[in-house]
Design a protein around this motif. Structure first.
Motif, short mmCIF file in Angstrom:
data_model
loop_
_atom_site.label_atom_id
_atom_site.label_comp_id
_atom_site.label_asym_id
_atom_site.label_seq_id
_atom_site.Cartn_x
_atom_site.Cartn_y
_atom_site.Cartn_z
N PHE A 26 0.84 -1.20 0.00
CA PHE A 26 0.00 0.00 0.00
C PHE A 26 0.87 1.25 0.00
N PRO A 27 0.35 2.36 -0.51
CA PRO A 27 1.11 3.61 -0.46
C PRO A 27 1.51 3.98 0.96
N SER A 28 2.71 4.54 1.09
CA SER A 28 3.31 5.02 2.34
C SER A 28 3.88 3.90 3.21
N ILE A 29 3.69 2.64 2.83
CA ILE A 29 4.20 1.52 3.60
C ILE A 29 5.59 1.12 3.10
N ALA A 30 6.48 0.80 4.02
CA ALA A 30 7.82 0.34 3.67
C ALA A 30 7.86 -1.18 3.71
N GLN A 31 8.25 -1.79 2.60
CA GLN A 31 8.26 -3.24 2.49
C GLN A 31 9.68 -3.74 2.22
N PRO A 71 2.13 -15.59 -15.72
CA PRO A 71 0.82 -15.89 -15.15
C PRO A 71 -0.03 -14.63 -15.05
N PRO A 72 -1.35 -14.77 -15.09
CA PRO A 72 -2.23 -13.60 -15.01
C PRO A 72 -2.03 -12.81 -13.72
N MET A 73 -2.10 -11.50 -13.85
CA MET A 73 -1.96 -10.61 -12.70
C MET A 73 -3.25 -9.82 -12.52
N ALA A 74 -3.52 -9.42 -11.29
CA ALA A 74 -4.63 -8.52 -11.03
C ALA A 74 -4.31 -7.14 -11.62
N GLY A 75 -5.36 -6.37 -11.87
CA GLY A 75 -5.20 -5.15 -12.65
C GLY A 75 -4.73 -3.92 -11.92
N THR A 76 -4.66 -3.97 -10.59
CA THR A 76 -4.20 -2.81 -9.82
C THR A 76 -2.87 -3.14 -9.17
N VAL A 77 -1.97 -2.17 -9.16
CA VAL A 77 -0.64 -2.35 -8.57
C VAL A 77 -0.35 -1.20 -7.62
N CYS A 78 0.65 -1.40 -6.79
CA CYS A 78 1.17 -0.31 -5.97
C CYS A 78 2.59 -0.04 -6.43
N ILE A 79 2.82 1.16 -6.92
CA ILE A 79 4.16 1.52 -7.39
C ILE A 79 4.99 1.97 -6.20
N GLY A 80 6.13 1.33 -6.01
CA GLY A 80 7.01 1.69 -4.91
C GLY A 80 8.33 2.22 -5.43
N LYS A 81 9.08 2.85 -4.54
CA LYS A 81 10.41 3.33 -4.89
C LYS A 81 11.43 2.67 -3.97
N VAL A 82 12.52 2.22 -4.56
CA VAL A 82 13.61 1.62 -3.78
C VAL A 82 14.35 2.73 -3.05
N GLY A 99 5.97 2.19 -0.68
CA GLY A 99 4.80 2.37 -1.54
C GLY A 99 4.56 3.84 -1.82
N MET A 100 4.33 4.16 -3.09
CA MET A 100 4.17 5.57 -3.49
C MET A 100 2.78 5.87 -4.07
N LYS A 101 2.36 5.07 -5.06
CA LYS A 101 1.12 5.39 -5.78
C LYS A 101 0.35 4.11 -6.12
N PHE A 232 2.81 -3.58 14.20
CA PHE A 232 2.24 -2.25 14.07
C PHE A 232 2.98 -1.29 15.00
N PRO A 233 3.21 -0.05 14.55
CA PRO A 233 2.90 0.38 13.19
C PRO A 233 3.87 -0.23 12.20
N PRO A 234 3.39 -0.50 10.98
CA PRO A 234 4.32 -1.03 9.98
C PRO A 234 5.29 0.07 9.60
N PRO A 235 6.46 -0.29 9.08
CA PRO A 235 7.37 0.76 8.61
C PRO A 235 6.68 1.58 7.55
N PHE A 236 6.73 2.90 7.66
CA PHE A 236 6.09 3.73 6.65
C PHE A 236 6.92 4.99 6.44
N SER A 237 6.61 5.66 5.36
CA SER A 237 7.34 6.86 4.98
C SER A 237 6.60 8.10 5.44
#
Length: 239
Positions: A26-31, A71-82, A99-101, A232-237
């Motif tokens: 999800f956006p703002s989450i650090a993975q 393999p088929p993918m779902a149509g929504t993604v979360c764009i993240g930045k390294v 997670g960014m957008k 919780f809280p998960p790492p976030f930006s």
């Protein structure tokens, strides 16, 4: 290597895809991620040499037999930045992806690369004006429900209250709770796909109410050691 979690000014609407079966970012989450497959090591190398962006995608069910192909993918993604990267032995890598957008896949492209890429449409959070008056109550209800899941963990409760004190927007609050909760992948993906913040909040609220009802009927206790809440809280930006 460390980098800032800033969105590139010259984003052209094409992203590198990292599809996984059970992870929804999800956006703002650090993975944190460990990259070891050669095709995704190549993806990371190209990302670091360009915009630093990697889109986390979710594989559709029954992906196992096609994993080495497309393999088929779902149509929504979360764009993240390294934002952090370290090399490991045998050519593998550890990274931290912020997670960014949200984005919707428009079409997959043939790039000649070993990994997949796609043209995407960004999905910004929508706050309908007709629900503005109900939003404070929705926020309070969501907070009350989540507090029931963390009532036996003082440190987790403190972390959540600190987050609430920052008065973060409802969209970010739903994303943070959704990522933290032990919810089915399909539900997390539904929450990722919904950019109407009020609808997203209602979906998440119903999920938490249902969990509480199910646990109450089984005479159990809602506690973090029941596996309902991950760290919780998960790492976030902060960005």
């Amino acid at each position: 290597m460390l980098s800032s979690a800033t969105w590139p000014e010259a984003f052209e609407g094409v992203v590198k895809l990292f599809p996984l079966p059970n992870l929804v970012l999800f956006p703002s989450i650090a993975q944190p991620l460990h990259i070891f497959e050669p095709r995704y090591c190549a993806m990371l190398t190209d990302a670091l040499a360009s915009d630093g962006l990697i889109a986390m995608a979710t594989l559709e069910p029954d992906w196992e037999g096609q994993y080495d192909q497309k393999p088929p993918m779902a149509g929504t993604v979360c764009i993240g930045k390294v934002v952090a990267h370290s090399d490991c032995e045998r050519g593998t890598h550890n990274i931290l992806l912020i997670g960014m957008k949200r984005a919707r896949i428009v079409r997959e492209l043939d790039s000649g690369k070993p990994y997949r890429i796609a043209e995407v449409e960004l999905l910004e959070d929508q706050y309908p004006t007709e629900d503005a008056g109900h939003r404070p109550g929705m926020i309070r209800r969501l907070q009350e429900l989540f507090l029931q899941f963390i009532q036996d963990s003082a440190s987790t409760r403190e972390g959540f209250q600190q987050l609430v004190a920052k008065q973060i927007p409802l969209g970010r609050l739903t994303d943070t709770i959704a990522y933290s909760m032990d919810l089915p992948t399909a539900i997390k993906f539904q929450l990722l796909s919904e950019n109407n913040v009020d609808i997203r909040c209602r979906i998440l609220t119903r999920c938490l109410e249902q969990k509480i009802k199910m646990e109450s009927e089984s005479n159990g206790d809602l506690a973090t050691d029941k596996g309902f809440v991950e760290k919780f809280p998960p790492p976030f930006s902060e960005n």
